[in-house]
Design a protein around this motif. Sequence first.
Motif, PDB file in Angstrom:
ATOM      1  N   UNK A 146       9.284   1.766 -16.251  1.00  0.00           N
ATOM      2  CA  UNK A 146       8.988   0.719 -17.229  1.00  0.00           C
ATOM      3  C   UNK A 146      10.079  -0.350 -17.241  1.00  0.00           C
ATOM      4  N   UNK A 147      11.317   0.112 -17.129  1.00  0.00           N
ATOM      5  CA  UNK A 147      12.432  -0.826 -17.210  1.00  0.00           C
ATOM      6  C   UNK A 147      12.571  -1.659 -15.944  1.00  0.00           C
ATOM      7  N   UNK A 148      12.065  -1.131 -14.835  1.00  0.00           N
ATOM      8  CA  UNK A 148      12.229  -1.823 -13.561  1.00  0.00           C
ATOM      9  C   UNK A 148      10.874  -1.846 -12.849  1.00  0.00           C
ATOM     10  N   UNK A 149       9.883  -2.325 -13.541  1.00  0.00           N
ATOM     11  CA  UNK A 149       8.512  -2.055 -13.137  1.00  0.00           C
ATOM     12  C   UNK A 149       8.158  -2.558 -11.743  1.00  0.00           C
ATOM     13  N   UNK A 150       8.598  -3.731 -11.370  1.00  0.00           N
ATOM     14  CA  UNK A 150       8.125  -4.298 -10.115  1.00  0.00           C
ATOM     15  C   UNK A 150       8.653  -3.532  -8.904  1.00  0.00           C
ATOM     16  N   UNK A 151       9.958  -3.496  -8.785  1.00  0.00           N
ATOM     17  CA  UNK A 151      10.535  -2.889  -7.590  1.00  0.00           C
ATOM     18  C   UNK A 151      10.298  -1.398  -7.489  1.00  0.00           C
ATOM     19  N   UNK A 152      10.551  -0.680  -8.576  1.00  0.00           N
ATOM     20  CA  UNK A 152      10.470   0.771  -8.474  1.00  0.00           C
ATOM     21  C   UNK A 152       9.027   1.257  -8.399  1.00  0.00           C
ATOM     22  N   UNK A 153       8.149   0.603  -9.116  1.00  0.00           N
ATOM     23  CA  UNK A 153       6.754   1.007  -9.012  1.00  0.00           C
ATOM     24  C   UNK A 153       6.258   0.812  -7.590  1.00  0.00           C
ATOM     25  N   UNK A 154       6.638  -0.296  -7.001  1.00  0.00           N
ATOM     26  CA  UNK A 154       6.242  -0.538  -5.614  1.00  0.00           C
ATOM     27  C   UNK A 154       6.803   0.544  -4.705  1.00  0.00           C
ATOM     28  N   UNK A 155       8.045   0.931  -4.967  1.00  0.00           N
ATOM     29  CA  UNK A 155       8.664   1.974  -4.151  1.00  0.00           C
ATOM     30  C   UNK A 155       7.929   3.304  -4.321  1.00  0.00           C
ATOM     31  N   UNK A 156       7.661   3.677  -5.566  1.00  0.00           N
ATOM     32  CA  UNK A 156       6.990   4.952  -5.824  1.00  0.00           C
ATOM     33  C   UNK A 156       5.608   4.969  -5.197  1.00  0.00           C
ATOM     34  N   UNK A 157       4.875   3.891  -5.362  1.00  0.00           N
ATOM     35  CA  UNK A 157       3.527   3.857  -4.812  1.00  0.00           C
ATOM     36  C   UNK A 157       3.558   3.952  -3.294  1.00  0.00           C
ATOM     37  N   UNK A 158       4.450   3.206  -2.691  1.00  0.00           N
ATOM     38  CA  UNK A 158       4.533   3.228  -1.238  1.00  0.00           C
ATOM     39  C   UNK A 158       4.843   4.622  -0.729  1.00  0.00           C
ATOM     40  N   UNK A 159       5.786   5.275  -1.370  1.00  0.00           N
ATOM     41  CA  UNK A 159       6.200   6.571  -0.869  1.00  0.00           C
ATOM     42  C   UNK A 159       5.243   7.693  -1.261  1.00  0.00           C
ATOM     43  N   UNK A 160       4.587   7.561  -2.401  1.00  0.00           N
ATOM     44  CA  UNK A 160       3.576   8.558  -2.734  1.00  0.00           C
ATOM     45  C   UNK A 160       2.430   8.499  -1.736  1.00  0.00           C
ATOM     46  N   UNK A 161       2.056   7.276  -1.371  1.00  0.00           N
ATOM     47  CA  UNK A 161       0.977   7.134  -0.399  1.00  0.00           C
ATOM     48  C   UNK A 161       1.385   7.750   0.933  1.00  0.00           C
ATOM     49  N   UNK A 162       2.655   7.557   1.305  1.00  0.00           N
ATOM     50  CA  UNK A 162       3.114   8.153   2.553  1.00  0.00           C
ATOM     51  C   UNK A 162       3.223   9.664   2.450  1.00  0.00           C
ATOM     52  N   UNK A 163       3.509  10.143   1.264  1.00  0.00           N
ATOM     53  CA  UNK A 163       3.799  11.568   1.097  1.00  0.00           C
ATOM     54  C   UNK A 163       2.524  12.393   0.974  1.00  0.00           C
ATOM     55  N   UNK A 164       1.653  12.007   0.067  1.00  0.00           N
ATOM     56  CA  UNK A 164       0.371  12.691  -0.091  1.00  0.00           C
ATOM     57  C   UNK A 164      -0.722  11.758   0.422  1.00  0.00           C
ATOM     58  N   UNK A 165      -1.286  12.086   1.556  1.00  0.00           N
ATOM     59  CA  UNK A 165      -2.285  11.206   2.146  1.00  0.00           C
ATOM     60  C   UNK A 165      -3.422  10.902   1.186  1.00  0.00           C
ATOM     61  N   UNK A 166      -3.823  11.921   0.425  1.00  0.00           N
ATOM     62  CA  UNK A 166      -5.030  11.739  -0.392  1.00  0.00           C
ATOM     63  C   UNK A 166      -4.869  10.725  -1.515  1.00  0.00           C
ATOM     64  N   UNK A 167      -3.653  10.381  -1.891  1.00  0.00           N
ATOM     65  CA  UNK A 167      -3.520   9.382  -2.950  1.00  0.00           C
ATOM     66  C   UNK A 167      -3.961   7.994  -2.466  1.00  0.00           C
ATOM     67  N   UNK A 168      -4.102   7.856  -1.128  1.00  0.00           N
ATOM     68  CA  UNK A 168      -4.662   6.604  -0.618  1.00  0.00           C
ATOM     69  C   UNK A 168      -6.053   6.339  -1.185  1.00  0.00           C
ATOM     70  N   UNK A 169      -6.738   7.402  -1.567  1.00  0.00           N
ATOM     71  CA  UNK A 169      -8.120   7.261  -2.035  1.00  0.00           C
ATOM     72  C   UNK A 169      -8.220   7.278  -3.556  1.00  0.00           C
ATOM     73  N   UNK A 170      -7.095   7.318  -4.235  1.00  0.00           N
ATOM     74  CA  UNK A 170      -7.124   7.401  -5.700  1.00  0.00           C
ATOM     75  C   UNK A 170      -7.847   6.220  -6.327  1.00  0.00           C
ATOM     76  N   UNK A 171      -7.597   5.054  -5.776  1.00  0.00           N
ATOM     77  CA  UNK A 171      -8.154   3.858  -6.408  1.00  0.00           C
ATOM     78  C   UNK A 171      -9.674   3.814  -6.313  1.00  0.00           C
ATOM     79  N   UNK A 172     -10.229   4.488  -5.297  1.00  0.00           N
ATOM     80  CA  UNK A 172     -11.692   4.555  -5.205  1.00  0.00           C
ATOM     81  C   UNK A 172     -12.266   5.405  -6.334  1.00  0.00           C
TER      82      UNK A 172
END
Lengths: 342, 59
Positions: free
Chosen positions: A116-142
Motif C-alpha cells: 500500500x505504501x509503495x503501490x506502484x513499484x512493489x505491486x509490479x514486482x510482486x505481480x511479475x514474480x508471482x506470475x513467474x513463480x506460479x504459472x497458473x496465476x497467469x490465468x487469474x484475471x480470466x
Amino acid sequence: MNLTRRELCFKFIPVVTTGLVLAACGPKQNRAPSAITESAPVIDPEKEQLQAEVTLAQIYNKVISDNEANNSYGIEGMPSSVPPVSVLTYVQENDVLIPALVASQPLVNAIPEFVQANSVGLTAFLETNLVNFFHWVNHSKDAGLEVTQLFRFLQMVKNGIVEPCLRGDPGTLIFSRSASSLNGVDLKGVYMFVNRVGGLANQWVAIVDQESGALITAYDSSLNGNNVATAKEALKTISREINRGASQTVPSMVNQNVRNIWQSTDPKTFTNVMLESLKYAMQVKLAELGYQLKDIGGNLASVLRTLPNKFTLFAVPAMVFCETPNIGDIICPANKDNKIID
Amino acid sequence: MSEPRETNPITDFKANVILLGAKTALLKAQDVGISPQSLAELKRQADIIKSNERQGIEK
C-alpha cells in the motif's frame, strides 16, 4: 545506508531460508526440523525464529524509510538466459533470481502495508514474480481475480472445477494422461478436469499432477488466441489432449491422493495443494537455473550458504502454507496468527 | 482481427517463439503440463532463437 531489495533479501537468507528451501523441495512431507538435514548444526528453532523476526522488523523499517527518501526498490528482473555453467559460476557473474521462502510473521504482516505504501513499484514486482513463480496465476484475471489472490484462485479451481468433476456432476469430464515424451519434451502424468457446466463458451479446465495433486495450471479453455471465448476452441482443447494420449476416466479411477487433497473440507489439508504446487514451481525455477534436484540432493544447503551476496531473492511468506503450526518448526512456528495476504 | 495460426505448444514451439514471442510460447507450453527440466530446456531454446533473431537483425 541505502538498502536495496537485494540487500534486504540477502539478510534473511541464512538458516530460515536454507531450511525452507530444503523443506519445500525435498520429497518428505514431514517439515519438522529433524527432517531438514541431519548434518546441520543443532539450533534452537524458537531462538532462530525470534532473531530472524527482530532482524526482519529492523530491515523492514529501514527499507520503508529509505524508500520514502529515494523511492528506489533495487528491483531487477530475472536474467533472460541461463548459460550451461555451474550455478555458482553463474550467480557469481550474474544477478540471479532465487526462489525462497521466509516464514516470518513480521514479513507477512509487513507485505500488505508495504504494498500500500509503495503501490506502484512493489505491486509490479510482486505481480511479475508471482506470475513467474506460479504459472497458473497467469490465468487469474480470466477468473476475475488479481494475480496476488492465490488462495481465491485455488478455491475457484477446487469448488468450480475439480470437485464437480470428482462428484461426476453433469457437464464435467475427467481425462487422464500418463507421463510421456513428445518431440523430446517430457510431459507429466496429469489429470485434466473439465467443467463445461457454464457452456462450451465457458469451459474451464484444471491440469493436476497425477501423483502429488499439484495444480499445474487452470485456465478458460474456451478462449482462443484473440482471447475470445468460442465453443470451437473449447472442443479443440479436448481433441488436443486426446491427441497427446489422454483418455477419459471416471472419478473412482482418480488417484486416491489427488481425491483426498482436492475433496478435503479441512482448510488445513487443502494447503497441501499449495505446498505441492509450490514444490513444482520451485523445481521449475531451480531447473531454469541449471539445477537438477536429484543431483544436488542434500547439498543444496551448502550451495546456498556459499552463494555470493550479488543475487536476488524472491521471498514468499510461507506461513500461508502452514498446515500444523508447531513451536519446533521454523517454517510454521506456533503461537502465531497465520495470515493469508490476499 | 484474424485469429493467429493455430500451433501446437510443444511440437511447434520454435514457430511459436518466432510468431508469438518467447514468453507467450513458454506460457502455452506450460499449459500442457511438462516436466521442470523440459521447461528449462524450452526456455534455453527460446533464448537461443531470440538471440539468433537479434543477431540477424543487427547484421
